[in-house]
Design a protein around this motif. Sequence first.
Motif, PDB file in Angstrom:
ATOM      1  N   HIS A  74       0.806  -1.222   0.000  1.00  0.00           N
ATOM      2  CA  HIS A  74       0.000   0.000   0.000  1.00  0.00           C
ATOM      3  C   HIS A  74       0.840   1.274   0.000  1.00  0.00           C
ATOM      4  O   HIS A  74       0.329   2.350   0.274  1.00  0.00           O
ATOM      5  CB  HIS A  74      -0.940  -0.009   1.215  1.00  0.00           C
ATOM      6  N   GLN A  75       2.132   1.184  -0.301  1.00  0.00           N
ATOM      7  CA  GLN A  75       2.992   2.363  -0.366  1.00  0.00           C
ATOM      8  C   GLN A  75       3.467   2.531  -1.801  1.00  0.00           C
ATOM      9  O   GLN A  75       4.490   1.970  -2.196  1.00  0.00           O
ATOM     10  CB  GLN A  75       4.175   2.209   0.593  1.00  0.00           C
ATOM     11  N   GLU A  76       2.743   3.313  -2.574  1.00  0.00           N
ATOM     12  CA  GLU A  76       3.003   3.424  -4.008  1.00  0.00           C
ATOM     13  C   GLU A  76       4.410   3.845  -4.360  1.00  0.00           C
ATOM     14  O   GLU A  76       5.027   3.317  -5.272  1.00  0.00           O
ATOM     15  CB  GLU A  76       2.005   4.410  -4.643  1.00  0.00           C
ATOM     16  N   ASN A  77       4.946   4.803  -3.655  1.00  0.00           N
ATOM     17  CA  ASN A  77       6.247   5.359  -4.030  1.00  0.00           C
ATOM     18  C   ASN A  77       7.402   4.864  -3.153  1.00  0.00           C
ATOM     19  O   ASN A  77       8.466   5.479  -3.132  1.00  0.00           O
ATOM     20  CB  ASN A  77       6.176   6.891  -3.975  1.00  0.00           C
ATOM     21  N   ALA A  78       7.162   3.779  -2.443  1.00  0.00           N
ATOM     22  CA  ALA A  78       8.198   3.255  -1.544  1.00  0.00           C
ATOM     23  C   ALA A  78       8.775   1.955  -2.099  1.00  0.00           C
ATOM     24  O   ALA A  78       8.162   1.293  -2.936  1.00  0.00           O
ATOM     25  CB  ALA A  78       7.607   3.016  -0.156  1.00  0.00           C
ATOM     26  N   PRO A  79       9.963   1.592  -1.652  1.00  0.00           N
ATOM     27  CA  PRO A  79      10.559   0.325  -2.096  1.00  0.00           C
ATOM     28  C   PRO A  79       9.746  -0.879  -1.613  1.00  0.00           C
ATOM     29  O   PRO A  79       8.928  -0.777  -0.694  1.00  0.00           O
ATOM     30  CB  PRO A  79      11.943   0.333  -1.438  1.00  0.00           C
ATOM     31  N   THR A  80      10.013  -2.007  -2.226  1.00  0.00           N
ATOM     32  CA  THR A  80       9.387  -3.264  -1.819  1.00  0.00           C
ATOM     33  C   THR A  80      10.463  -4.196  -1.276  1.00  0.00           C
ATOM     34  O   THR A  80      11.488  -4.415  -1.924  1.00  0.00           O
ATOM     35  CB  THR A  80       8.670  -3.936  -3.004  1.00  0.00           C
ATOM     36  N   VAL A  81      10.221  -4.723  -0.089  1.00  0.00           N
ATOM     37  CA  VAL A  81      11.145  -5.633   0.583  1.00  0.00           C
ATOM     38  C   VAL A  81      10.561  -7.039   0.542  1.00  0.00           C
ATOM     39  O   VAL A  81       9.403  -7.250   0.903  1.00  0.00           O
ATOM     40  CB  VAL A  81      11.366  -5.211   2.052  1.00  0.00           C
ATOM     41  N   PRO A 142       6.133   1.444   6.457  1.00  0.00           N
ATOM     42  CA  PRO A 142       6.823   2.507   5.720  1.00  0.00           C
ATOM     43  C   PRO A 142       7.203   2.092   4.303  1.00  0.00           C
ATOM     44  O   PRO A 142       7.534   2.937   3.472  1.00  0.00           O
ATOM     45  CB  PRO A 142       8.071   2.765   6.566  1.00  0.00           C
ATOM     46  N   VAL A 143       7.188   0.785   4.035  1.00  0.00           N
ATOM     47  CA  VAL A 143       7.529   0.243   2.715  1.00  0.00           C
ATOM     48  C   VAL A 143       6.550  -0.882   2.394  1.00  0.00           C
ATOM     49  O   VAL A 143       5.745  -1.293   3.228  1.00  0.00           O
ATOM     50  CB  VAL A 143       8.971  -0.321   2.693  1.00  0.00           C
ATOM     51  N   ASN A 144       6.626  -1.375   1.168  1.00  0.00           N
ATOM     52  CA  ASN A 144       5.866  -2.560   0.807  1.00  0.00           C
ATOM     53  C   ASN A 144       6.656  -3.789   1.242  1.00  0.00           C
ATOM     54  O   ASN A 144       7.887  -3.822   1.120  1.00  0.00           O
ATOM     55  CB  ASN A 144       5.628  -2.599  -0.701  1.00  0.00           C
ATOM     56  N   VAL A 145       5.956  -4.798   1.735  1.00  0.00           N
ATOM     57  CA  VAL A 145       6.620  -5.993   2.247  1.00  0.00           C
ATOM     58  C   VAL A 145       5.971  -7.254   1.687  1.00  0.00           C
ATOM     59  O   VAL A 145       4.744  -7.358   1.613  1.00  0.00           O
ATOM     60  CB  VAL A 145       6.577  -6.032   3.794  1.00  0.00           C
ATOM     61  N   LYS A 146       6.822  -8.186   1.291  1.00  0.00           N
ATOM     62  CA  LYS A 146       6.371  -9.505   0.869  1.00  0.00           C
ATOM     63  C   LYS A 146       7.126 -10.550   1.693  1.00  0.00           C
ATOM     64  O   LYS A 146       8.277 -10.342   2.051  1.00  0.00           O
ATOM     65  CB  LYS A 146       6.657  -9.729  -0.622  1.00  0.00           C
ATOM     66  N   PHE A 147       6.457 -11.666   1.969  1.00  0.00           N
ATOM     67  CA  PHE A 147       7.099 -12.784   2.660  1.00  0.00           C
ATOM     68  C   PHE A 147       7.146 -13.994   1.738  1.00  0.00           C
ATOM     69  O   PHE A 147       6.175 -14.275   1.019  1.00  0.00           O
ATOM     70  CB  PHE A 147       6.319 -13.173   3.919  1.00  0.00           C
ATOM     71  N   CYS A 148       8.247 -14.698   1.763  1.00  0.00           N
ATOM     72  CA  CYS A 148       8.398 -15.978   1.080  1.00  0.00           C
ATOM     73  C   CYS A 148       9.114 -16.904   2.068  1.00  0.00           C
ATOM     74  O   CYS A 148      10.321 -16.789   2.266  1.00  0.00           O
ATOM     75  CB  CYS A 148       9.203 -15.834  -0.213  1.00  0.00           C
ATOM     76  N   ILE A 149       8.352 -17.796   2.695  1.00  0.00           N
ATOM     77  CA  ILE A 149       8.892 -18.649   3.747  1.00  0.00           C
ATOM     78  C   ILE A 149       8.701 -20.100   3.337  1.00  0.00           C
ATOM     79  O   ILE A 149       7.575 -20.536   3.080  1.00  0.00           O
ATOM     80  CB  ILE A 149       8.209 -18.365   5.101  1.00  0.00           C
ATOM     81  N   GLU A 150       9.794 -20.836   3.268  1.00  0.00           N
ATOM     82  CA  GLU A 150       9.730 -22.210   2.748  1.00  0.00           C
ATOM     83  C   GLU A 150       9.976 -23.260   3.825  1.00  0.00           C
ATOM     84  O   GLU A 150      10.390 -22.943   4.944  1.00  0.00           O
ATOM     85  CB  GLU A 150      10.749 -22.398   1.617  1.00  0.00           C
ATOM     86  N   GLY A 151       9.760 -24.515   3.449  1.00  0.00           N
ATOM     87  CA  GLY A 151       9.931 -25.627   4.374  1.00  0.00           C
ATOM     88  C   GLY A 151      10.923 -26.664   3.907  1.00  0.00           C
ATOM     89  O   GLY A 151      10.854 -27.830   4.328  1.00  0.00           O
ATOM     90  N   GLU A 152      11.877 -26.254   3.049  1.00  0.00           N
ATOM     91  CA  GLU A 152      12.824 -27.228   2.507  1.00  0.00           C
ATOM     92  C   GLU A 152      14.275 -26.742   2.511  1.00  0.00           C
ATOM     93  O   GLU A 152      15.123 -27.353   1.870  1.00  0.00           O
ATOM     94  CB  GLU A 152      12.435 -27.598   1.064  1.00  0.00           C
TER      95      GLU A 152
END
Length: 453
Positions: A74-81, A142-152
């Motif tokens: 939801h932060q259009e002009n912010a980086p994505t982590v 303050p930024v966009n955030v994505k999670f990628c959590i694996e089990g292997e």
Amino acid sequence: MSKISEFVSKHHLQNVEELKELLRIPSISSLSEHKKDIEQAASWIATKLKNIGMEHVEIVQTKGHPIIYADWLHQENAPTVLVYGHYDVQPVDPIDLWETPPFEPDIRDEKIFARGATDDKGQTFLHIKAVETLLASDGKLPVNVKFCIEGEEEIGSPHLPKFLSENKEKLACDVVVISDSDMWERGVPAITYSLRGLCALEVSLKTANSDLHSGMFGGGVQNANHLLIQLLSSLHDENGKVKVEHFYDDVVELTELEKEQIKALGFDEEKLKKSLGLTELTGGENNIPYPEKISSRPTVEINGLWGGFQGEGTKTVIPNEAHAKITCRLVHNQNPEKIQGLIKKHLEEQAPKGCAVKVTLQDTGNPFLTPIDSPMMQKAAEAYEQVYGKTPVYKREGGSIPIVSDFNQVLHAPVVLMGFGLPDENLHAPNEHFNLENFDKGILTICSFLELI
């Protein structure tokens, strides 16, 4: 940061209890009998991400164990982590060396003891709590955030590269942040900017069509063990340098700045020798300082060697087969498949007369390096300094996390390794633990990093 600090401090006990819930799940990825536990851990994390306010939470099924994805965009002009972590853990053997059961978290001396406490449930959990803290305190990130959590991860991440390549747009980001490493020492944060890659091979050597009686044939026919030792000895010269042609062609030498930083970290040779029960540290290239050898130089190692009679007592045979397992640690700019090919060619060309040599190529993993002066690395350093009061050291890690390079190459984003473990926390060993002094500080450092970028 005062409001954030107060929030984290207020919720410390609750946060630790939640971590205990996750640590109680025996999500051992390498053992099939724990498949339901793996699924339970994935479900636990997905539910937690939903509860803290993350969106588009999904459990992605693979041919192996699930991957959890979630985002807040939801932060259009912010980086994505993009935050990467893993919820699978190592087996617990030998169980009798654990002071308390490995899946019954126990707090002693301000440390939480359990399998996965530092590798990597505890460190992954810090990111979940950091996002929860910011959303609860400010109602937004303050930024966009994505999670990628694996089990292997503990079995080599066999299905994650395919997931990355098939979901480039979904996972697109400006930086990948991973907490699956350690600090330099207590109170001294560290940013790992380089990991060695790896490749593996197995070589088999055969002479006659069966083992032979050493009395009837000894001294007259080839001994497979002798020949294999002779062949393996051709891999290095008398100074420990690898003799495989073109092995060092792509190695990038350390800069003077990097060498100075390695020296500044300090190295106590006598202390290390004593701790290892050694009288000399003479492995590898003799003309390279030890701290550089184990972090920034490539290696060829013989990990296993067998042939002939292995049982109790004596059996007077001349073995017709001998075998060895070989692995290499590779540095930035080296290609694992290329190195495999060079070693295979060397072994085949150097094979002694009177034998047949077969070389089988096995696992590979790419090396990784993020320049120290990259903007995201500098922001991470600033975040550590804000919370710990010390500028972090930059270190090269001698080990390998192959999936780090995949993130870098597939998503074309820098990877920042922000570790909060300590070197003596027994990851992969009995009595694994995580120092709680880095629990709240870890959450605050991640919050600071997200705000700074």
